[in-house]
Design a protein around this motif. Sequence first.
Motif, short mmCIF file in Angstrom:
data_model
loop_
_atom_site.label_atom_id
_atom_site.label_comp_id
_atom_site.label_asym_id
_atom_site.label_seq_id
_atom_site.Cartn_x
_atom_site.Cartn_y
_atom_site.Cartn_z
N VAL A 53 4.85 4.25 -4.28
CA VAL A 53 4.30 3.85 -5.58
C VAL A 53 2.99 4.59 -5.85
O VAL A 53 2.73 5.04 -6.97
CB VAL A 53 4.09 2.33 -5.64
CG1 VAL A 53 3.36 1.93 -6.92
CG2 VAL A 53 5.43 1.60 -5.58
N GLU A 54 2.17 4.73 -4.82
CA GLU A 54 0.91 5.48 -4.98
C GLU A 54 1.17 6.91 -5.45
O GLU A 54 0.50 7.40 -6.37
CB GLU A 54 0.15 5.52 -3.65
CG GLU A 54 -0.55 4.24 -3.26
CD GLU A 54 -1.35 4.44 -1.99
OE1 GLU A 54 -2.52 4.86 -2.09
OE2 GLU A 54 -0.80 4.20 -0.90
N ILE A 55 2.10 7.58 -4.80
CA ILE A 55 2.40 8.97 -5.15
C ILE A 55 2.98 9.05 -6.57
O ILE A 55 2.62 9.93 -7.35
CB ILE A 55 3.39 9.59 -4.14
CG1 ILE A 55 2.76 9.59 -2.73
CG2 ILE A 55 3.77 11.00 -4.57
CD1 ILE A 55 1.42 10.28 -2.66
N LYS A 56 3.86 8.11 -6.91
CA LYS A 56 4.45 8.08 -8.25
C LYS A 56 3.37 7.91 -9.32
O LYS A 56 3.47 8.47 -10.42
CB LYS A 56 5.46 6.93 -8.34
CG LYS A 56 6.14 6.80 -9.69
CD LYS A 56 6.97 5.52 -9.77
CE LYS A 56 6.07 4.30 -9.87
NZ LYS A 56 6.83 3.05 -10.11
N ASN A 57 2.32 7.15 -8.99
CA ASN A 57 1.29 6.82 -9.97
C ASN A 57 0.11 7.79 -10.01
O ASN A 57 -0.78 7.64 -10.85
CB ASN A 57 0.74 5.42 -9.69
CG ASN A 57 1.73 4.33 -10.07
OD1 ASN A 57 2.60 4.54 -10.91
ND2 ASN A 57 1.60 3.16 -9.46
N LEU A 58 0.10 8.79 -9.14
CA LEU A 58 -1.05 9.70 -9.09
C LEU A 58 -1.32 10.37 -10.44
O LEU A 58 -2.47 10.52 -10.86
CB LEU A 58 -0.85 10.76 -8.02
CG LEU A 58 -1.27 10.40 -6.60
CD1 LEU A 58 -1.01 11.56 -5.66
CD2 LEU A 58 -2.73 9.97 -6.54
N ASP A 59 -0.26 10.80 -11.13
CA ASP A 59 -0.45 11.46 -12.41
C ASP A 59 -1.00 10.51 -13.47
O ASP A 59 -1.64 10.95 -14.44
CB ASP A 59 0.87 12.06 -12.90
CG ASP A 59 1.28 13.30 -12.11
OD1 ASP A 59 0.40 13.89 -11.46
OD2 ASP A 59 2.46 13.65 -12.15
N ALA A 76 3.74 -5.05 -4.86
CA ALA A 76 3.95 -6.48 -4.56
C ALA A 76 5.01 -7.08 -5.48
O ALA A 76 5.86 -7.85 -5.02
CB ALA A 76 2.63 -7.24 -4.70
N LEU A 77 4.96 -6.72 -6.75
CA LEU A 77 5.96 -7.21 -7.68
C LEU A 77 7.35 -6.68 -7.32
O LEU A 77 8.35 -7.42 -7.34
CB LEU A 77 5.60 -6.80 -9.11
CG LEU A 77 4.36 -7.50 -9.71
CD1 LEU A 77 3.92 -6.81 -11.00
CD2 LEU A 77 4.65 -8.98 -9.96
N ASP A 78 7.43 -5.39 -6.97
CA ASP A 78 8.72 -4.78 -6.61
C ASP A 78 9.28 -5.39 -5.33
O ASP A 78 10.45 -5.77 -5.26
CB ASP A 78 8.56 -3.28 -6.43
CG ASP A 78 8.33 -2.56 -7.75
OD1 ASP A 78 8.57 -3.16 -8.81
OD2 ASP A 78 7.88 -1.39 -7.71
N ILE A 79 8.44 -5.47 -4.30
CA ILE A 79 8.89 -5.95 -2.99
C ILE A 79 9.33 -7.41 -3.05
O ILE A 79 10.29 -7.82 -2.39
CB ILE A 79 7.77 -5.75 -1.95
CG1 ILE A 79 7.56 -4.25 -1.69
CG2 ILE A 79 8.09 -6.48 -0.64
CD1 ILE A 79 6.30 -3.93 -0.90
#
Length: 232
Positions: A53-59, A76-79
Amino acid sequence: MEIDYSMIKVIGFDADDTLWVNETYFRETEEKFAELLDAYETKNKIDQELFKVEIKNLDLYGYGIKGFMLSMIESALDISNNKISQATIGEILNLGKKMISHPVELLEGVKEVLEQLKDKYRLIVLTKGDLLDQERKLERSGLSEYFHHVEVLSDKKEENYLNLLDHLKIDVKEFLMIGNSLKSDVLPITRIGAQAIHIPFHTTWQHEEVPVEEQNNNYLTVNSLKDIASHL
């Protein structure tokens, strides 16, 4: 191979994990985040999902604690399949706020080295992260007086460095970058024809790791910031 630094007039310093401790607090927070979600998944799975998620959100969010907080909430919501409680989301927000308010812990020898260099070179800070957070940390660090310029970059790629050096009217042949990340502080600098010194930190974010085959030998590696004095 002996590297000649005789032409260097400007030295750029990375901030996080070069001047002060940073990544350690991210790892500690990830541990606490995994504990909050241990009813839903294993720690290893939680760590993997958060990183994705961190990598997906970097942009979208860039680098820094605020983006990390938002990525923790999304993870947390996804998991939990959206079953996480409002109270737990509040705890996640508090984890991030504690990181932001954490006292700045200078690495060993930082002030002494800057004191030695300040009259010989033009010193600047080139870092990634959230602008407000990095400005706050620099102010709390007590190091502001040593630097002629501070730049918080959205990323540290060849183009970012070239644009900044051009803006500051710094010749690449006269520039030396010092930092802990091969990916961000060292390899892009060597590829534009400037000099770099690598000071490894004991904890490295997975995103900053570089495969051996992508590394080169066009830079110096030292154990600590105190070791650079004998090379300049």
